[in-house]
Every structure is written in structure tokens, then in C-alpha cells.
Design an enzyme around this catalytic site. Sequence first.
Site, PDB file in Angstrom:
ATOM      1  N   GLU A 235       0.846  -1.189   0.000  1.00 33.28           N
ATOM      2  CA  GLU A 235       0.000   0.000   0.000  1.00 33.28           C
ATOM      3  C   GLU A 235       0.884   1.243   0.000  1.00 33.28           C
ATOM      4  O   GLU A 235       1.869   1.269   0.744  1.00 33.28           O
ATOM      5  CB  GLU A 235      -0.930   0.035   1.222  1.00 33.28           C
ATOM      6  CG  GLU A 235      -2.045   1.056   1.031  1.00 33.28           C
ATOM      7  CD  GLU A 235      -3.024   1.122   2.201  1.00 33.28           C
ATOM      8  OE1 GLU A 235      -4.100   1.687   2.019  1.00 33.28           O
ATOM      9  OE2 GLU A 235      -2.710   0.620   3.289  1.00 33.28           O
TER      10      GLU A 235
ATOM     11  N   GLU B  33      -2.581  -3.892   6.857  1.00 29.07           N
ATOM     12  CA  GLU B  33      -3.699  -4.821   6.946  1.00 29.07           C
ATOM     13  C   GLU B  33      -3.788  -5.861   5.829  1.00 29.07           C
ATOM     14  O   GLU B  33      -4.880  -6.183   5.375  1.00 29.07           O
ATOM     15  CB  GLU B  33      -4.993  -4.006   6.972  1.00 29.07           C
ATOM     16  CG  GLU B  33      -5.374  -3.305   5.646  1.00 29.07           C
ATOM     17  CD  GLU B  33      -4.876  -1.868   5.520  1.00 29.07           C
ATOM     18  OE1 GLU B  33      -3.862  -1.545   6.168  1.00 29.07           O
ATOM     19  OE2 GLU B  33      -5.482  -1.082   4.776  1.00 29.07           O
TER      20      GLU B  33
ATOM     21  N   GLU C  41      -5.960  -2.870  12.585  1.00 30.55           N
ATOM     22  CA  GLU C  41      -5.698  -3.717  11.413  1.00 30.55           C
ATOM     23  C   GLU C  41      -6.742  -4.825  11.300  1.00 30.55           C
ATOM     24  O   GLU C  41      -7.193  -5.154  10.196  1.00 30.55           O
ATOM     25  CB  GLU C  41      -4.285  -4.307  11.463  1.00 30.55           C
ATOM     26  CG  GLU C  41      -3.155  -3.287  11.600  1.00 30.55           C
ATOM     27  CD  GLU C  41      -3.215  -2.114  10.632  1.00 30.55           C
ATOM     28  OE1 GLU C  41      -3.775  -2.275   9.534  1.00 30.55           O
ATOM     29  OE2 GLU C  41      -2.727  -1.017  10.980  1.00 30.55           O
TER      30      GLU C  41
ATOM     31  N   HIS D  18      -9.750  -3.615   9.622  1.00 35.16           N
ATOM     32  CA  HIS D  18      -9.586  -3.504   8.162  1.00 35.16           C
ATOM     33  C   HIS D  18      -9.930  -4.796   7.424  1.00 35.16           C
ATOM     34  O   HIS D  18     -10.152  -4.756   6.209  1.00 35.16           O
ATOM     35  CB  HIS D  18      -8.129  -3.195   7.824  1.00 35.16           C
ATOM     36  CG  HIS D  18      -7.764  -1.744   7.807  1.00 35.16           C
ATOM     37  ND1 HIS D  18      -8.501  -0.795   7.139  1.00 35.16           N
ATOM     38  CD2 HIS D  18      -6.699  -1.082   8.333  1.00 35.16           C
ATOM     39  CE1 HIS D  18      -7.894   0.396   7.263  1.00 35.16           C
ATOM     40  NE2 HIS D  18      -6.803   0.248   7.993  1.00 35.16           N
TER      41      HIS D  18
HETATM   42  N1  BES Z   1      -3.142   0.932   5.899  1.00 33.32           N
HETATM   43  C1  BES Z   1      -2.306   1.464   6.923  1.00 33.32           C
HETATM   44  C2  BES Z   1      -0.841   1.267   6.656  1.00 33.32           C
HETATM   45  C3  BES Z   1      -0.264   2.275   5.707  1.00 33.32           C
HETATM   46  C4  BES Z   1       0.023   3.534   6.133  1.00 33.32           C
HETATM   47  C5  BES Z   1       0.009   1.946   4.402  1.00 33.32           C
HETATM   48  C6  BES Z   1       0.556   4.458   5.259  1.00 33.32           C
HETATM   49  C7  BES Z   1       0.534   2.856   3.524  1.00 33.32           C
HETATM   50  C8  BES Z   1       0.825   4.119   3.956  1.00 33.32           C
HETATM   51  C9  BES Z   1      -2.609   0.820   8.269  1.00 33.32           C
HETATM   52  O1  BES Z   1      -3.872   0.273   8.391  1.00 33.32           O
HETATM   53  C10 BES Z   1      -2.521   1.904   9.287  1.00 33.32           C
HETATM   54  O2  BES Z   1      -3.364   2.761   9.289  1.00 33.32           O
HETATM   55  N2  BES Z   1      -1.502   1.876  10.125  1.00 33.32           N
HETATM   56  C11 BES Z   1      -1.254   2.907  11.097  1.00 33.32           C
HETATM   57  C12 BES Z   1      -1.507   2.431  12.492  1.00 33.32           C
HETATM   58  C13 BES Z   1      -2.917   2.601  12.918  1.00 33.32           C
HETATM   59  C14 BES Z   1      -3.163   2.068  14.299  1.00 33.32           C
HETATM   60  C15 BES Z   1      -3.371   4.041  12.858  1.00 33.32           C
HETATM   61  C16 BES Z   1       0.198   3.283  10.982  1.00 33.32           C
HETATM   62  O3  BES Z   1       0.925   2.573  10.295  1.00 33.32           O
HETATM   63  O4  BES Z   1       0.593   4.277  11.562  1.00 33.32           O
HETATM   64 ZN    ZN Z   2      -5.405   1.641   8.656  1.00 29.09          ZN
END
Ligand code: BES
Ligand code: ZN
Length: 873
Positions: free
Chosen positions: A140, A276, A310, A313
Site C-alpha cells: 500500500e 492490513e 488492522e 480492516h
Molecule cells: N493501511 C495502513 C498502513 C499504511 C500507512 C500503508 C501508510 C501505507 C501508507 C494501516 O492500516 C494503518 O493505518 N496503520 C497505522 C496504524 C494505525 C493504528 C493508525 C500506521 O501505520 O501508523
Molecule cells: Zn489503517
Amino acid sequence: MTLPATHIADDPYRLPRHVTPTRYELRLEPDLDNKTFAGHVTITVIVHEPTSEILLNVADLEVTSAAMTDVRGITEKGAIHLQQERQRCCIRFATTCEAGTWQLILSFNGTLNDKLRGFYRSTYKDSTGVNHVLAATQFEATDARRAFPCWDEPNFKAIFAITMVIDPNLTAVSNTAVQSEDSHAGKKVLRFADTIKMSTYLVAFVVGNLEATDPVMVGPTPLRLWTVPGKRHLASFGQDIARFSLSFLSNYYGIPYPGDKLDLIAIPDFASGAMENLGAITFRESALLLDRGRATRAELERVADVVSHENAHMWFGDLVTMSWWNGLWLNEAFATFMEILVVDVWKPEWERWTAFGVSRAAALSVDGLHSTRPIEYPVHAPKDAEAMFDVLTYEKGAAVLRMLEQYIGPAVFRQGVRDYLHHHAYANADTKDLWLSLGRAARQDIDGLLNAWVFAPGYPLLTASLNGPSDLVISQQRFTYLPKPIGDDGQAHDADQQWHIPIHINISTGHRTESRTLLLTQRETSLSLPNDWTSVLLNEGGHGFYRVHYAPVLMDRLLKSGVQRFGPIDRFNFVNDAWASTLALMMSPADYLSLTSHFTMERDHNVWAALLNSFSTLHHILESSDRPLFEHFMRNRLREVVDTLGWSPRPDESDLIKQLRGDLIRALGTLGNAEETQQRAIHDYDLERATPGLVDPNVLSALISISAFTGDEARYNEFVERFHSAATPQEERHYLYALAAFKARPLLRRTLEKTMTNEIRTQDAPFLLLALLNNVYGREDAWQFIKQNWDYLDRTFPKNGLRRMCGGIVALTTPELEQDVRAFFTSRNIDLGGQTLAQYLERLHLLVTFRERTLPVIRTALGKEKRFPHHAD
Ligand code: BES
Ligand code: ZN
């Protein structure tokens, strides 16, 4: 909103839809030692219109052969034309492929990179200090194309059948269960079961010497955690919350978990917090693994949050996916909302929704800028997709959902969510689809209510005033910190924007208190109060995504009636809104500082976070010669509460109070520069080193910060050593960030230099530089360092880290530094994607303006602070 088809066709970053994939048979053979991989993919495609050209995404791969096979098995070779700039490749055939089902067969080679995206290398040392390599993926938003050629857009969903060919002594984990294991030519061949129909950005595979926990069953789903060797003992807390959240979520959604197993994998090098991937969620180690007896309350919450997020998701994002990146909030805002809902049920004593106030405040802060953006916002280039992962998507999005949930009621809201997931399972959806489902559940048209919150930038400021003795007047107007910049007369004037605002009002009289709920749809609303009213509080319960400004009488009455009788979230918003009014020059800093004196006995850690956040901004804008005055002020605010809390937990005290104790001791010892606090901290720290386990983890974390703040070179060397020998990811983080908390410039220089060596992982280095930019003793050196080494940092750090690091420029709050910062970003033509840089620069400008206008007033106000006579300095 779906972009009209013509826009997609014109967009150089979008693929045409005359050929679409339905299934990928992907075979990959990574060579960890030589940092390469070889791949082969057979993609079943449907040709919708006869064509001799197929376009699909590729980046940094060498595609060595391409062929199309029709249903009869007749194969034709294709010519490969790379379009590097557009991250795609065009396969051309001598004859036309007729409409129907075909197989596109491609061979390719790639490099296991060290940029923490695509298919990349991660390394770790074992207990004997020997280096090991593993390979992991992070796709992603748009990096699946770096691992295999594919239609790398979220609305080309397909089934993936993955085969990994690996060294016999290694393991591989992917989205689904292992279907078969064979050996072939000295290699282990692992075939994974077919995935559900899903987007490319959710595909994952991890290869290495990994250890798993025993599975726990959640209904039919085996759930395991994976770590590098020697860390499995840190997995039990994560497994507990993973198990709880998975089961809670499948009940809430009313749909079984969509995968055949669930693995949670801790990767030593990881760009974000977690990802996720369906059935194979990847994490940075500190977001999954911990020692539950030695972690702070905040660290336990972090792991619980990330795991729940996650897991949420798996439905929101994986089963149902936004059609395009402009709708990313459908993934992230929901996962954030659900994360808090889950953790709040799991540990009600953590009061998770109150803590969400801090996140909401972060969104209000960015969304109060002219350079903000609507939650849903056009995306073209990959860079702009990455920039969508910000507080507006996550925190504003989740806050708007919470506001709606509280307005239509949790049961109706959940019904709408179920309807939406049910209708769009294995497919894609847009915001309007969500409105339809929620509207069906609420039996009302909610577009009018919601559109402005999602499709327009900013939010309202509610001004409460009196008309006569007992008529309350509430008016709405967009909140911005700075007046609209001169010369900018864009059509939609901010002041004309209007929202439908669900609000809760608390009205007190001498003997009772009542709550009223209403929906403000007008610019101005009047409301009669009981004759004997004593105080009025707006946004009771704190769910609203707006700010409140009280006319002086109302503010006075609130303070007189005692703010402490309201809930913590109300006190939090009260402080936070007052501080925003101060920055917007609607309230005098002197009044704000005196308002904070009503909170010296405050016991909520979030309210303190709001106070400390404002104090630390003041600290940033003051001159170094003002510091003694400021430190004195800090001691006035903090000493009494620290004295009452004491230094060690009392029996049956809450987790939140334990955290508060640590937060306040840290503030008193650093921002307050309180000498006897520092002496005690150093003393207790040394005691804890001699007899580990004596000190509560929340306090220990403060002791480390204070020991760094007061520390000399010997302490620095000791902390470097502790960083390297840390027993948990959390301990490692404490010592890492401590290296940015010293005062001596030569020591801070050493930390700067370390960010460019492999002593510090690139997943952490940008955040360490961010901490250095925030250190008032080191910020100018840090800025010089970043300027001088920009090319290296840009090349080396993961993009999201670099972007976050640049956020540190808002701490460079003098007119000269602001000039220099602007000149640098302009002359180097730096684009951080979307509106990111514009927002940082506007925030910096706002703080510099505030400083220019108010510094003398602040000095006078600080000078007037009376000492507590019983405390020596
Ligand atoms: N889908 C994101 C991971 C992501 C973040 C992919 C930025 C590509 C670019 C994941 O679900 C996510 O949101 N992760 C957060 C943690 C969450 C608890 C807010 C993160 O990585 O900070
Ligand atoms: Zn997320």
C-alpha cells in the site's frame, strides 16, 4: 466519489479497463543473500474489447518475457515496452486478441530493496550478534507493482494463488494457509491457498527464519503471531487483543472473518506502524510485541490500538475497498473508529473515547489551516496517494463518524455499517454508497448532514453569546487561525461555508443541570435559557468536530461554576478550544495562562496533554533568555499535582493515574527544569538499574527522559549502550529517543550523525530527526543538518518517514528560520505530496505571527505568576 470515466481515461496514472485481471498465479523465488528475486506470473484476464495492447503496472522490475494464451492453448509472444515514468508497461501483440478469457504469462526479475516498500529486505542480529536477512512486502498504496507486474489499482480485484520457492531452512507466510509443501531442486516450494477476490495492495509474503506462537482459535480461524527468533515471548499481549478484537469485530459487522487464517507478523524494518494485508498483517515490532509487565500504559494501548485497527480492516478495506485513493477515508477512518470502539470495550478503564479527544484535536489543528483539504480529495500521482494517509483521513474521518454515530445512535449506525459491508463484499465502494446504507438504517436522508463534513475543507467555530439576560445565541462560521491571505479571493469564501451540526448543550441552574440535543442548520440559532441559569457548556460529551468560543460573560460563568464538575473530555475541549482561540488571536495569552491555573489539581492525562501541548508551544516561541521565567511558571502549574501523586503507584490506583504520574514528572523535570525533581529522578534511575523492576514503567520512562535532559557525555554513552542491548522494542525506543533529549550540542550532534549510519534503522531515523527538531537546544543544528544532507535523507528514508520528519519545521519559530525554511523547500523544489508541505509552512507561519504579536504580553503574564511560597526554586 467515483471520478467520471473521462477523467480516468485522461489520467496518465490510471490504467485503461479494456482488459481486466481475475486471477494471478504468482511464483516467486527470492535470493536473500544476493538481494534478488525471480518471478513468474500467469494472469487470467478478460479482454472486453478486441485489442493488441495490454497495459499494466510495473516499477523497478525487469520483465523478461510476455505471452498471451487463448482458451485453446494457442500462445503468442508479446513485445514489452516499459513506460518508466508512468510506472507501467505495455505489451504489444502482432495480432489482435479477441474479446474473451486469456492468460497473460510474464517472467520478471527484481531486487530486494532496502526502501521498506515493494518486496524488500529487513535485517536483524541474533543473540550472538550475527546478522540475518528476511524479505517482506509493503504494497500500500502503489507498490505491488514493484514485486510483480499487475493492475495495481484498488478496483481491479482478483484472486491470488501464490507459490514461494525458498531455502529449505526458511519459512514463508502469505495471505492464506499453506496448501502444500514440496521440495524441488534443493528448494522448499510452498503453495498457498487461493485468496478471496481482493486488491493488489493487500497481497503479502514474508520469507525468513521466523517463529510462530501456538495458534489460538477464534471461531474457525487459527490466529498466530510471528517474530524473528528470540522474541516470541513478547507476543502474548498482542495475541490477547488480536483474539478479542477479531471476535468482537465479526459480531459487530455480522459477517464472518473473510480469511482462512490470520497471522500477525512483526518485521524488524517497517515503514509505517502496521499493514492490513488480508490474513497476514505486518507490523513494526514496537506496534505488536511487548513485555506486559514492563510496558507503560501508553505502550500497551498502542499495541491494542494497532492490532484492533488492522483487524478492523479485514472487513473495512479488505472485504470492501474504496474504489480509488480519493476515498481512502472509507478504509482508514472506519478502521480508526472501530479500533477505539473495540479497545473501549476491551478495557473500559482506559477511557479510550476520551483519549480520542487528543487525536481529534490534532485533526482540528490541521483543519484550521487555509491549506487543509476535504476528507475526500482528488488523487492522481502515487505521491498524492501516500499523502492521503494523514490526520484528516484518519482522525477527522473517525471524528465525523463518531459524531454521526452519536447522533443517529450506535445501533442504527451499526445497522448501516452492516448493510454497507453486505452490499459491497468482495467489491469496491464510494462514499455515496456509505451514505445510502447509513440513510437506509437511519430512515432519513443523511447526505445533507454529512456532505459538508467530508467534501468541504475545515469545520465550524460555534460562538456562544447572550442576547439579553437569558437568550443564548449560537452562531457558526468557519474556524481558521489566520485571516484569509491577502490576494486570495477564491470563489467559495470561507465565511460562507455552513454545516449541519449536531450539538449537545449542558445548561446548569443553581440546583440542577440539563442536557439538550439539537441540530444546528442555520448560521445563527437562538435558544432561551431558564431564568436562573448559572452556566452553559456547548459540545457536552465532546463528540463534535468543531470548536466553541464563549463570549466573556459565558466564559466567566463557566470558570466560576467550576470546570472540574464536567467530564474529562469536556475539560479537555475547554482547554484545547481556549488555546486555539489564543493562537487565532481571539483570546489574550494572558487570559489563557490564567485560565490554566484552574487546572493545577487536574487528574486526567488527556487534559494534561492539552495543557502541556500548549506550554510546549510557548516554550518553542520564547527566547532562551525567557526560559527561567517559563520554567518557573511550569513549576507553579505542576508541583502541587506531582507532590500529591507521589512517585510510586498506590494500591488500587488506575492505570491512567499511573500514566499521568509519569507524564507530569517528566514535564516537571524537563520543561519545569525543577532541580530536586531531577535529582530524585537520577537517583531513582540509578537505583532501578541496580535492581531492575523497582520503578513503575510509566515513571521509569520519565526518569530516562530526565536523565537525558540533565545528562553529560557519560550518560550519553551509557544510553547508546542501553539502546543497543534493549530487551524489548519499547525499551529500545526509550533509549533511542533519549538520545534526542540531551541539551549539550556536541551530544545532540552525535545523535544527528547516527541518523545517517546503520546504527539506527531507517524506519526510526526520520522520527529521531523530528525529535531533534523539536528540541529547543538542538533544533537549529538539526535544521542545518537536514538541509546539508537532504539528498541523502531523501534517497535513504522511507517516504512517509521523510514526510513526517519535515513536519518538524513547525518548531523553527523565528522569522529568520521561517524565511530560511521557505527558501530551502522552494529552491529545492520539494513536493511532499498533496497539501502536506503547504500545511507545514502555514502552521509555521501561524506560530511565527503569533510570536511576533504576543511575545511581550506572554513575558508580562509569565512575570506576574506568583510563586507558591512553600516551594523553593
Ligand atoms: N493501511 C495502513 C498502513 C499504511 C500507512 C500503508 C501508510 C501505507 C501508507 C494501516 O492500516 C494503518 O493505518 N496503520 C497505522 C496504524 C494505525 C493504528 C493508525 C500506521 O501505520 O501508523
Ligand atoms: Zn489503517
